[in-house]
Design a protein around this motif. Structure first.
Motif, mmCIF file in Angstrom:
data_model
loop_
_atom_site.group_PDB
_atom_site.id
_atom_site.type_symbol
_atom_site.label_atom_id
_atom_site.label_comp_id
_atom_site.label_asym_id
_atom_site.label_seq_id
_atom_site.Cartn_x
_atom_site.Cartn_y
_atom_site.Cartn_z
ATOM 1 N N ILE A 1 33.795 61.402 -25.594
ATOM 2 C CA ILE A 1 33.678 60.122 -24.763
ATOM 3 C C ILE A 1 35.331 59.948 -25.453
ATOM 4 C CG2 ILE A 1 33.629 58.028 -23.966
ATOM 5 C CD1 ILE A 1 30.833 58.982 -23.154
ATOM 6 N N SER A 2 36.553 59.826 -25.392
ATOM 7 C CA SER A 2 37.604 58.676 -26.221
ATOM 8 C C SER A 2 37.580 57.751 -25.328
ATOM 9 C CB SER A 2 38.472 59.623 -26.893
ATOM 10 O OG SER A 2 39.910 59.671 -27.388
ATOM 11 N N LEU A 3 37.433 56.691 -26.733
ATOM 12 C CA LEU A 3 38.073 55.185 -26.185
ATOM 13 C C LEU A 3 38.983 55.019 -26.514
ATOM 14 C CD1 LEU A 3 36.207 53.086 -24.901
ATOM 15 C CD2 LEU A 3 36.266 51.976 -27.502
ATOM 16 N N VAL A 4 40.421 54.445 -25.193
ATOM 17 C CA VAL A 4 42.055 54.598 -25.125
ATOM 18 C C VAL A 4 42.640 53.671 -25.669
ATOM 19 C CG1 VAL A 4 43.919 55.681 -23.738
ATOM 20 C CG2 VAL A 4 41.787 56.395 -24.752
ATOM 21 N N LYS B 1 21.853 63.804 -18.384
ATOM 22 C CA LYS B 1 20.504 64.162 -16.889
ATOM 23 C C LYS B 1 21.673 65.491 -17.146
ATOM 24 C CE LYS B 1 20.178 62.730 -12.626
ATOM 25 N NZ LYS B 1 20.291 62.096 -11.178
ATOM 26 N N TYR B 2 22.944 65.900 -16.749
ATOM 27 C CA TYR B 2 23.032 67.034 -16.272
ATOM 28 C C TYR B 2 23.545 68.060 -17.273
ATOM 29 C CZ TYR B 2 23.726 65.175 -11.686
ATOM 30 O OH TYR B 2 23.830 64.339 -10.088
ATOM 31 N N ASN B 3 23.255 67.385 -18.021
ATOM 32 C CA ASN B 3 23.531 68.951 -20.098
ATOM 33 C C ASN B 3 24.550 69.303 -19.789
ATOM 34 O OD1 ASN B 3 22.448 69.985 -21.912
ATOM 35 N ND2 ASN B 3 21.798 71.194 -20.289
ATOM 36 N N VAL B 4 26.259 68.465 -19.884
ATOM 37 C CA VAL B 4 27.195 68.808 -19.491
ATOM 38 C C VAL B 4 27.262 68.077 -21.276
ATOM 39 C CG1 VAL B 4 29.231 68.366 -18.618
ATOM 40 C CG2 VAL B 4 27.290 68.868 -17.008
ATOM 41 N N LEU C 1 26.766 54.508 -18.893
ATOM 42 C CA LEU C 1 26.946 55.742 -18.228
ATOM 43 C C LEU C 1 27.270 56.975 -18.327
ATOM 44 C CD1 LEU C 1 25.856 54.989 -14.895
ATOM 45 C CD2 LEU C 1 27.991 54.516 -14.515
ATOM 46 N N ILE C 2 28.593 56.988 -18.566
ATOM 47 C CA ILE C 2 28.813 58.848 -19.302
ATOM 48 C C ILE C 2 27.959 59.172 -19.576
ATOM 49 C CG2 ILE C 2 30.474 59.786 -20.056
ATOM 50 C CD1 ILE C 2 32.829 57.437 -18.990
ATOM 51 N N GLU C 3 27.896 58.363 -20.624
ATOM 52 C CA GLU C 3 26.521 59.364 -22.040
ATOM 53 C C GLU C 3 25.167 59.698 -20.545
ATOM 54 O OE1 GLU C 3 26.411 56.649 -24.695
ATOM 55 O OE2 GLU C 3 27.792 57.304 -25.414
ATOM 56 N N GLU C 4 25.041 59.140 -20.578
ATOM 57 C CA GLU C 4 22.948 59.444 -19.178
ATOM 58 C C GLU C 4 23.606 60.396 -18.580
ATOM 59 O OE1 GLU C 4 20.958 56.767 -16.098
ATOM 60 O OE2 GLU C 4 21.552 55.434 -17.427
ATOM 61 N N VAL D 1 36.277 63.117 -22.203
ATOM 62 C CA VAL D 1 36.606 61.957 -20.904
ATOM 63 C C VAL D 1 37.108 60.570 -21.745
ATOM 64 C CG1 VAL D 1 35.555 60.115 -19.788
ATOM 65 C CG2 VAL D 1 34.626 62.053 -20.049
ATOM 66 N N ALA D 2 38.086 60.790 -21.002
ATOM 67 C CA ALA D 2 39.252 59.411 -21.521
ATOM 68 C C ALA D 2 39.042 57.832 -20.794
ATOM 69 C CB ALA D 2 41.032 59.799 -21.719
ATOM 70 N N LEU D 3 38.103 56.900 -21.912
ATOM 71 C CA LEU D 3 37.769 55.621 -21.339
ATOM 72 C C LEU D 3 39.046 54.993 -21.601
ATOM 73 C CD1 LEU D 3 35.735 54.232 -19.228
ATOM 74 C CD2 LEU D 3 34.600 54.754 -21.684
ATOM 75 N N GLY D 4 39.223 53.906 -20.626
ATOM 76 C CA GLY D 4 40.363 52.442 -21.266
ATOM 77 C C GLY D 4 39.173 51.700 -22.173
ATOM 78 N N ASN D 5 39.688 51.266 -22.801
ATOM 79 C CA ASN D 5 38.943 49.490 -23.656
ATOM 80 C C ASN D 5 39.309 48.356 -23.137
ATOM 81 O OD1 ASN D 5 41.908 49.339 -23.797
ATOM 82 N ND2 ASN D 5 41.381 49.046 -26.366
ATOM 83 N N GLY D 6 39.818 48.389 -21.957
ATOM 84 C CA GLY D 6 38.936 47.064 -21.265
ATOM 85 C C GLY D 6 37.730 46.348 -20.812
ATOM 86 N N HIS D 7 37.607 45.946 -20.364
ATOM 87 C CA HIS D 7 36.501 45.000 -19.526
ATOM 88 C C HIS D 7 34.869 46.040 -18.958
ATOM 89 C CE1 HIS D 7 33.844 41.502 -19.452
ATOM 90 N NE2 HIS D 7 34.077 42.186 -18.403
ATOM 91 N N GLY D 8 33.967 46.207 -20.150
ATOM 92 C CA GLY D 8 33.007 46.815 -19.390
ATOM 93 C C GLY D 8 33.408 48.172 -19.478
ATOM 94 N N SER D 9 33.821 48.851 -20.989
ATOM 95 C CA SER D 9 33.868 50.017 -21.325
ATOM 96 C C SER D 9 33.315 49.988 -21.901
ATOM 97 C CB SER D 9 35.859 49.509 -22.636
ATOM 98 O OG SER D 9 34.706 49.098 -23.780
#
Length: 329
Positions: free
Chosen positions: A43-46, A36-39, A29-32, A15-23
């Motif tokens: 996560i790569s902060l970009v 939950k779904y065992n996937v 949330l993504i980790e949660e 998962v490419a996640l932008g490093n802006g406000h709220g990252s």
């Protein structure tokens, strides 16, 4: 979550996640959801600087005529994991963010300096002339005007020599650009796959012969004497004498051949170092900010002082420098 339905235990997603406000909240949330779904998710902060600027540009509209700017910006962020340079050259340099006082400089001087930095980056990494985008080719030293378009129209190339057949690309231009481009897929001349300049091919072949190596494809680190060894010094001295070239050029040719054989991206060679180590005084010395310290203030305080963390300078002011080290805000 669609990924949860399609994934197997052996599959994982990036998962490419932008490093802006709220990252940080988004990452939590993504980790949660991942748990939950065992996937399995990586996560790569970009760095998302300039993504929104490019999303409303003419080039973006041509590539994605039916997509909304928000979707195009997300594509740009994702591509920065796959090939950062290929994506970032599309962004106007001033939109990449070089500090709040960049506008105090002359617009012309700032643009020239930033563009020079982009060209230097492209030259350092090198490009595959058969796959490089138009934006990349426009930043290859020596390729000016309509030459990048002419090169794309003349593809594929099976050797660097074939570039001389491109209309408008004369001997001087070839000399200037040949060291920054290569032929990626089984060229007629094996050295065309490397960053070795054609004017050093005779030297490179001689070095391979002296190292008892028939092809660069069979060259190994074990064949090359250590830099400070008597054998290495004698080899370089002999090459300098016979080929009338500098020791620096000989050493560079050896390094470029080994770079090709190692398969390593030259950018990674610069960044390789230990991830982290506990020092005898209890401090933590690391290359990147430890993820487990981002949300745990007590763990952060216990680990201090943190040393040698690599970060990105985001702003330069009269009273100090703001550095993004990848931690929480």
């Amino acid at each position: 979550m669609d990924a949860a339905k399609s994934t197997s235990k052996s599959e994982s997603f990036v998962v490419a996640l932008g490093n802006g406000h709220g990252s940080d909240d988004c990452q939590a949330l993504i980790e949660e959801v991942s748990r939950k779904y065992n996937v399995p998710l990586d996560i790569s902060l970009v760095d998302e600087a300039g993504a929104s600027v490019w999303s409303v540009s003419k080039g973006a509209a041509q590539e994605f005529p039916n997509e909304a700017p928000s979707s195009i910006g997300a594509v740009s962020i994702g591509r920065r994991i796959q090939d950062p340079m290929n994506e970032l050259v599309k962004i106007p340099p001033r939109s990449l963010g070089v500090g709040m006082y960049q506008h105090d400089l002359s617009e012309k001087v700032l643009e020239e300096k930033l563009q020079d930095a982009v060209i230097d980056a492209v030259a350092f990494v090198g490009v595959d002339v058969n796959t490089a985008s138009l934006e990349i080719l426009r930043n290859v030293p020596g390729l000016k005007g309509k030459l990048p378009d002419a090169i794309i129209a003349s593809r594929p190339f099976y050797s660097r020599e074939c570039l001389k057949k491109v209309k408008g690309l004369g001997p001087k231009t070839f000399e200037n650009c040949a060291g920054f481009i290569h032929i990626g897929n089984k060229p007629d001349e094996e050295l065309d796959s490397t960053r070795v300049h054609p004017e050093s091919y005779i030297l490179a072949r001689w070095l391979l012969g002296e190292l008892k190596c028939n092809s660069i494809c069979t060259l190994t680190q074990a064949m090359i004497p250590e830099k400070t060894s008597e054998k290495r010094i004698a080899l370089v001295d002999k090459a300098a004498r016979l080929h009338n070239v500098s020791r620096e050029r000989i050493e560079n040719t050896i390094d470029l051949m080994m770079e090709y054989r190692s398969g390593k991206d030259p950018r990674l060679v610069l960044s390789e170092s230990k991830v982290g180590v506990i020092k005898r005084d209890g401090s933590f010395e690391c290359n990147a900010f430890p993820r487990n310290l981002v949300s745990d203030l007590r763990a952060f305080e216990k680990a201090c002082p943190l040393r040698n963390i690599k970060g990105t300078i985001r702003n330069v002011t009269d009273f100090g420098i703001f550095i993004d080290f990848g931690g929480g805000r």
